[in-house]
Motif scaffolding. Structure first.
Motif, PDB file in Angstrom:
ATOM      1  N   ASN A 266       5.343  45.488  -0.911  1.00  0.00           N
ATOM      2  CA  ASN A 266       5.813  44.823   0.306  1.00  0.00           C
ATOM      3  C   ASN A 266       4.905  43.624   0.521  1.00  0.00           C
ATOM      4  OD1 ASN A 266       6.663  44.001   2.816  1.00  0.00           O
ATOM      5  ND2 ASN A 266       5.635  45.648   3.908  1.00  0.00           N
TER       6      ASN A 266
ATOM      7  N   ASP B 211       1.431  45.802   1.230  1.00  0.00           N
ATOM      8  CA  ASP B 211       1.511  47.217   0.839  1.00  0.00           C
ATOM      9  C   ASP B 211       1.935  47.310  -0.620  1.00  0.00           C
ATOM     10  OD1 ASP B 211       1.156  47.812   3.600  1.00  0.00           O
ATOM     11  OD2 ASP B 211       3.309  47.555   3.904  1.00  0.00           O
TER      12      ASP B 211
ATOM     13  N   GLY C 201      -2.223  50.248   1.387  1.00  0.00           N
ATOM     14  CA  GLY C 201      -1.354  49.571   2.338  1.00  0.00           C
ATOM     15  C   GLY C 201      -1.773  49.882   3.749  1.00  0.00           C
TER      16      GLY C 201
ATOM     17  N   SER D  87       2.722  52.185   6.246  1.00  0.00           N
ATOM     18  CA  SER D  87       3.256  52.399   4.898  1.00  0.00           C
ATOM     19  C   SER D  87       2.717  53.696   4.304  1.00  0.00           C
ATOM     20  CB  SER D  87       2.939  51.203   3.992  1.00  0.00           C
ATOM     21  OG  SER D  87       1.555  51.102   3.727  1.00  0.00           O
TER      22      SER D  87
ATOM     23  N   SER E 291       4.232  56.730   6.238  1.00  0.00           N
ATOM     24  CA  SER E 291       5.631  56.907   5.880  1.00  0.00           C
ATOM     25  C   SER E 291       5.753  57.561   4.500  1.00  0.00           C
ATOM     26  CB  SER E 291       6.340  55.554   5.889  1.00  0.00           C
ATOM     27  OG  SER E 291       7.685  55.698   5.482  1.00  0.00           O
TER      28      SER E 291
ATOM     29  N   LYS F 249       9.662  47.022   7.072  1.00  0.00           N
ATOM     30  CA  LYS F 249       9.471  47.042   5.622  1.00  0.00           C
ATOM     31  C   LYS F 249       8.306  47.939   5.216  1.00  0.00           C
ATOM     32  CE  LYS F 249      11.672  42.678   4.583  1.00  0.00           C
ATOM     33  NZ  LYS F 249      11.486  41.251   4.343  1.00  0.00           N
ATOM     34  N   CYS F 250       7.312  48.023   6.065  1.00  0.00           N
ATOM     35  CA  CYS F 250       6.175  48.908   5.794  1.00  0.00           C
ATOM     36  C   CYS F 250       6.648  50.359   5.726  1.00  0.00           C
ATOM     37  CB  CYS F 250       5.118  48.774   6.888  1.00  0.00           C
ATOM     38  SG  CYS F 250       4.417  47.121   7.021  1.00  0.00           S
TER      39      CYS F 250
ATOM     40  N   LEU G  46       9.163  50.958   2.656  1.00  0.00           N
ATOM     41  CA  LEU G  46       8.719  50.722   1.278  1.00  0.00           C
ATOM     42  C   LEU G  46       8.746  51.978   0.406  1.00  0.00           C
ATOM     43  CD1 LEU G  46       7.462  48.918  -0.922  1.00  0.00           C
ATOM     44  CD2 LEU G  46       5.208  49.451   0.056  1.00  0.00           C
ATOM     45  N   SER G  47       8.160  53.046   0.893  1.00  0.00           N
ATOM     46  CA  SER G  47       8.099  54.257   0.068  1.00  0.00           C
ATOM     47  C   SER G  47       9.499  54.792  -0.236  1.00  0.00           C
ATOM     48  CB  SER G  47       7.259  55.333   0.749  1.00  0.00           C
ATOM     49  OG  SER G  47       7.755  55.612   2.038  1.00  0.00           O
TER      50      SER G  47
END
Ligand code: ZN
Length: 149
Positions: free
Chosen positions: A35, A40, A63, A67, A70, A127-128, A131-132
């Motif tokens: 990201n 991240d 990150g 992030s 999550s 987006k954080c 991401l995963s």
């Protein structure tokens, strides 16, 4: 305790003590995710059985707190799920994080993950948190086998 307080508490706790952190030995699927907006950078590992059940999930990388939290919560929720169920969760999380779905049975189906409801109000953080999940979805789709076998 307000939803916002609960959210912060859970994020901080998972950031401090991330679950399933580290390279997963015996992973059958892996993908690397970036990201760039936040910096991240993480790897997601899955160990999927022959009948399509996620027996283990892990992640590593660096990150921000969101992030990592999550990713940590994702690995917990994926364990024991089928790949199809994992992809359903991915779509549910996508709808939640982007604010397409804010409440109701679809959100309730996410269980503990629903603490991320409300993050759509902070576009830079979406987006954080996503991401995963995107990385996991990539790992499943690319079918890149990284097993040492
Ligand atoms: Zn971030």
């Amino acid at each position: 305790m307000s939803v916002q307080d609960l959210y912060q508490q859970v994020i901080l706790e998972h950031n401090k003590k991330p679950r399933n952190f580290g390279k997963l030995e015996g992973a059958t699927h892996a993908a690397e995710g970036f990201n760039p907006v936040c910096g991240d950078h993480l790897w997601v590992y899955l160990q999927v059985s022959e009948d399509g059940i996620i027996e283990a999930a892990g992640f590593e990388g660096s990150g921000c707190a969101i992030s990592k939290a999550s990713a940590s919560m994702m690995t917990v929720s994926l364990k024991g799920k089928s790949v199809a169920e994992a992809q359903e969760l991915f779509h549910g999380m996508h709808e939640l994080l982007t604010g397409m779905v804010k409440e109701g049975p679809k959100v309730d189906a996410l269980g503990k993950l629903k603490i991320f409801a409300g993050i759509w109000q902070y576009p830079a953080r979406v987006k954080c948190a996503a991401l995963s999940w995107h990385t996991m979805n990539g790992a499943v789709k690319s079918e890149k086998i990284v097993s040492t076998e």
